[in-house]
Design a protein around this motif. Structure first.
Motif, mmCIF file in Angstrom:
data_model
loop_
_atom_site.group_PDB
_atom_site.id
_atom_site.type_symbol
_atom_site.label_atom_id
_atom_site.label_comp_id
_atom_site.label_asym_id
_atom_site.label_seq_id
_atom_site.Cartn_x
_atom_site.Cartn_y
_atom_site.Cartn_z
ATOM 1 N N LYS A 1 17.266 -11.350 -26.800
ATOM 2 C CA LYS A 1 18.444 -10.707 -27.390
ATOM 3 C C LYS A 1 19.812 -11.055 -26.440
ATOM 4 O O LYS A 1 19.600 -10.976 -25.380
ATOM 5 C CB LYS A 1 18.567 -9.164 -27.376
ATOM 6 C CG LYS A 1 19.651 -8.353 -27.923
ATOM 7 C CD LYS A 1 19.215 -7.058 -28.456
ATOM 8 C CE LYS A 1 20.523 -6.201 -28.822
ATOM 9 N NZ LYS A 1 20.388 -4.908 -29.376
ATOM 10 N N ASN B 1 24.896 -8.555 -23.485
ATOM 11 C CA ASN B 1 25.819 -8.106 -23.665
ATOM 12 C C ASN B 1 26.827 -7.969 -23.001
ATOM 13 O O ASN B 1 26.960 -8.456 -21.809
ATOM 14 C CB ASN B 1 25.577 -6.531 -23.955
ATOM 15 C CG ASN B 1 26.522 -5.424 -24.762
ATOM 16 O OD1 ASN B 1 27.229 -6.146 -25.624
ATOM 17 N ND2 ASN B 1 26.286 -4.253 -24.479
ATOM 18 N N HIS C 1 27.109 -5.901 -28.504
ATOM 19 C CA HIS C 1 26.093 -5.460 -29.235
ATOM 20 C C HIS C 1 26.494 -4.349 -30.053
ATOM 21 O O HIS C 1 25.671 -3.810 -31.003
ATOM 22 C CB HIS C 1 25.036 -4.754 -28.273
ATOM 23 C CG HIS C 1 24.302 -5.610 -27.412
ATOM 24 N ND1 HIS C 1 23.512 -5.308 -26.528
ATOM 25 C CD2 HIS C 1 24.245 -7.034 -27.483
ATOM 26 C CE1 HIS C 1 22.888 -6.394 -26.151
ATOM 27 N NE2 HIS C 1 23.253 -7.559 -26.487
ATOM 28 N N TYR D 1 25.202 -14.246 -36.171
ATOM 29 C CA TYR D 1 26.318 -14.311 -35.533
ATOM 30 C C TYR D 1 26.318 -15.495 -34.557
ATOM 31 O O TYR D 1 25.568 -16.188 -34.242
ATOM 32 C CB TYR D 1 25.894 -13.260 -34.207
ATOM 33 C CG TYR D 1 25.935 -11.635 -34.677
ATOM 34 C CD1 TYR D 1 27.043 -10.798 -34.864
ATOM 35 C CD2 TYR D 1 24.793 -11.141 -35.276
ATOM 36 C CE1 TYR D 1 26.815 -9.524 -35.546
ATOM 37 C CE2 TYR D 1 24.717 -9.763 -35.685
ATOM 38 C CZ TYR D 1 25.755 -9.155 -35.805
ATOM 39 O OH TYR D 1 25.567 -7.931 -36.299
ATOM 40 N N LEU E 1 22.790 -16.406 -33.463
ATOM 41 C CA LEU E 1 21.789 -15.289 -33.495
ATOM 42 C C LEU E 1 21.348 -14.616 -34.538
ATOM 43 O O LEU E 1 22.156 -14.941 -35.544
ATOM 44 C CB LEU E 1 22.563 -14.295 -32.389
ATOM 45 C CG LEU E 1 23.535 -14.415 -31.468
ATOM 46 C CD1 LEU E 1 24.223 -13.167 -30.908
ATOM 47 C CD2 LEU E 1 22.752 -15.199 -30.319
ATOM 48 N N LYS F 1 20.604 -9.745 -33.214
ATOM 49 C CA LYS F 1 21.339 -10.570 -32.034
ATOM 50 C C LYS F 1 20.511 -11.071 -31.321
ATOM 51 O O LYS F 1 20.834 -11.297 -30.043
ATOM 52 C CB LYS F 1 22.374 -9.430 -31.259
ATOM 53 C CG LYS F 1 23.306 -8.921 -32.282
ATOM 54 C CD LYS F 1 24.351 -7.924 -31.545
ATOM 55 C CE LYS F 1 25.400 -7.456 -32.379
ATOM 56 N NZ LYS F 1 25.013 -6.304 -33.383
#
Length: 442
Positions: free
Chosen positions: A307, A310, A327, A335, A418, A422
């Protein structure tokens, strides 16, 4: 079975008398210089250099205090792509021929001849055994005979290496000898279980060479289960870590760091992250090596399947400053995070095309966060204003920007694609590949 064949090894250092190193490069006039380096476990160290003459000859006279060990000759630029390594024991001259196909033959130096023989013959025996094992109709006695021939050759090689630097190294990688051969599968399992029997990681002679790393890499890859390659390679990594556990922590870090570099360079991402998470990061933390722990963590965080890390940025509504988090972005099917700069010509060519691509797609299918790595806001703001469909984030301090460092950005533009969760699914280098990654199969 995948075979990992690596170069010559690093050797420990002793002191001895003057000798010569002579090379004959072919074709003539294709090589101009040779730079000699001494290889140590932690680095390579410049010794001297010489021109290669019009006949392709390179000659160096070593100093009396030149320490025996492993040396490297660089013959072109870039240096990390044009070199070869050899053994210098201080007792004998080294002479070789080298051609444009990067084939090296030692015409003088028993150390190098014996090690070259070991590398060549051990590979030939292994290949022959594999061929026999997969050829229908081959009887067990044929394989037993091949194993006997391998053992006879090895014992003779070891005898010829007595008194040389290469002896302990050849002895450490003694091939397993099966006296009661049944099946090749059973034999391979025994080879694996006995692989490190002769290998003492605590010996200074071996620690000052590259053999521990090379031997470990071969074990990890050559004895992986083809039906479960990643899982079995990770189990093999755990075995290697156990085998070096008797050595001090600094040496363990050295070997495991080099192993991680090999895995990462060869895009063995799952294995590199397994080694880092389970073994190397805890070891780095134990030794207060923050730089190494950070490097490994960043690699893991931006690996395919992870992931995306962030990060936050400020947005302004009147007198209010709001903190937004990546996030928390609204849902999308894809994304894109693009790191760019207003002073980057490639960026100014590609980023508008990305914006046009997003504009042509169904709204909210793709969301783009464009992080401008800049020294000054004034340069970025008017250019970013041309991309209203993007979430534009200003990343001041450019190459020292926190978000850029989080994603290990060293050039612009840099792209991450992504999925809806994500998670990183692609790190394209070309804009075309970004567009391809945006295609969603229904």
């Amino acid at each position: 079975m995948k075979k990992i064949l690596l170069g010559l090894l690093l050797f420990p250092m002793l002191a001895i008398a003057q000798q010569t190193i002579t090379g004959h490069f072919a074709p003539e006039n294709s090589f101009q210089f040779g730079i000699l380096y001494r290889i140590a476990p932690d680095n390579v160290y410049y010794v001297t250099d010489a021109n290669i003459d019009s006949e392709g000859t390179f000659k160096l006279n070593t100093q009396e205090d030149t320490t025996p060990g492993m040396y490297r000759i660089v013959y072109n630029l870039p240096q990390d792509q044009h070199f070869f390594d050899f053994i210098y024991n201080g007792k004998e001259a080294v002479e070789f021929t080298f051609n444009a196909n990067k084939e090296i033959t030692f015409t003088s130096s028993e150390e190098n001849k014996l090690w070259s023989e070991y590398l060549t013959k051990s590979f030939q025996f292994t290949s022959a055994l594999e061929e026999l094992s997969t050829t229908e109709g081959v009887k067990e006695r044929n394989i037993s005979k091949a194993l006997e021939e391998q053992n006879a050759w090895y014992q003779d090689l070891l005898k010829r290496a007595e008194g040389m630097l290469v002896y302990d190294l050849i002895n450490a990688v003694k091939p397993y000898q099966e006296n009661n051969f049944s099946t090749y599968k059973a034999y391979t399992e025994k080879v694996k279980s006995n692989y490190f029997n002769n290998f003492d990681f605590t010996k200074p002679l071996l620690q000052n060479s590259g053999l521990p790393l090379e031997h470990s890499i071969k074990y990890i890859f050559n004895y992986a289960d083809p039906e479960h390659p990643v899982t079995s390679r990770n189990v093999n990594i755990d075995t290697v870590v156990k085998k070096i556990a008797a050595t001090d922590n600094k040496y363990q870090k050295q070997v495991l760091s080099n192993l991680w570099d090999f895995l990462a360079t060869n895009e063995q991402v799952s294995e590199a992250n397994h080694l880092a998470e389970k073994h190397l990061i805890p070891l780095a933390q134990k030794l207060d090596d923050t730089a190494l722990a950070t490097k490994l963590t960043i690699y893991k965080n931006i690996s395919i399947g992870s992931k995306a890390p962030n990060f936050s940025w400020p947005e302004y509504e009147g007198d209010k400053t709001l903190t937004k988090y990546f996030h928390d972005l609204a849902p999308a099917e894809r994304y894109v995070i693009v790191f760019w700069s207003s002073l980057c010509s490639h960026c100014l060519n590609e980023v508008p095309k990305l914006h046009a691509k997003v504009a042509s797609m169904t709204p909210d299918t793709v969301k783009v966060v464009a992080v401008g790595l800049e020294d000054f806001e004034a340069e970025w703001a008017p250019v970013a204003a041309r991309f209203p469909l993007f979430t534009n984030v200003l990343g001041l301090k450019k190459w020292d920007n926190e978000i850029g460092n989080m994603y290990d950005v060293t050039a612009t533009p840099t792209y991450f694609v992504l999925d809806a969760d994500k998670k990183i699914i692609a790190k394209p280098e070309m804009l075309k590949d970004v567009f391809d990654a945006l295609v969603i199969e229904k």
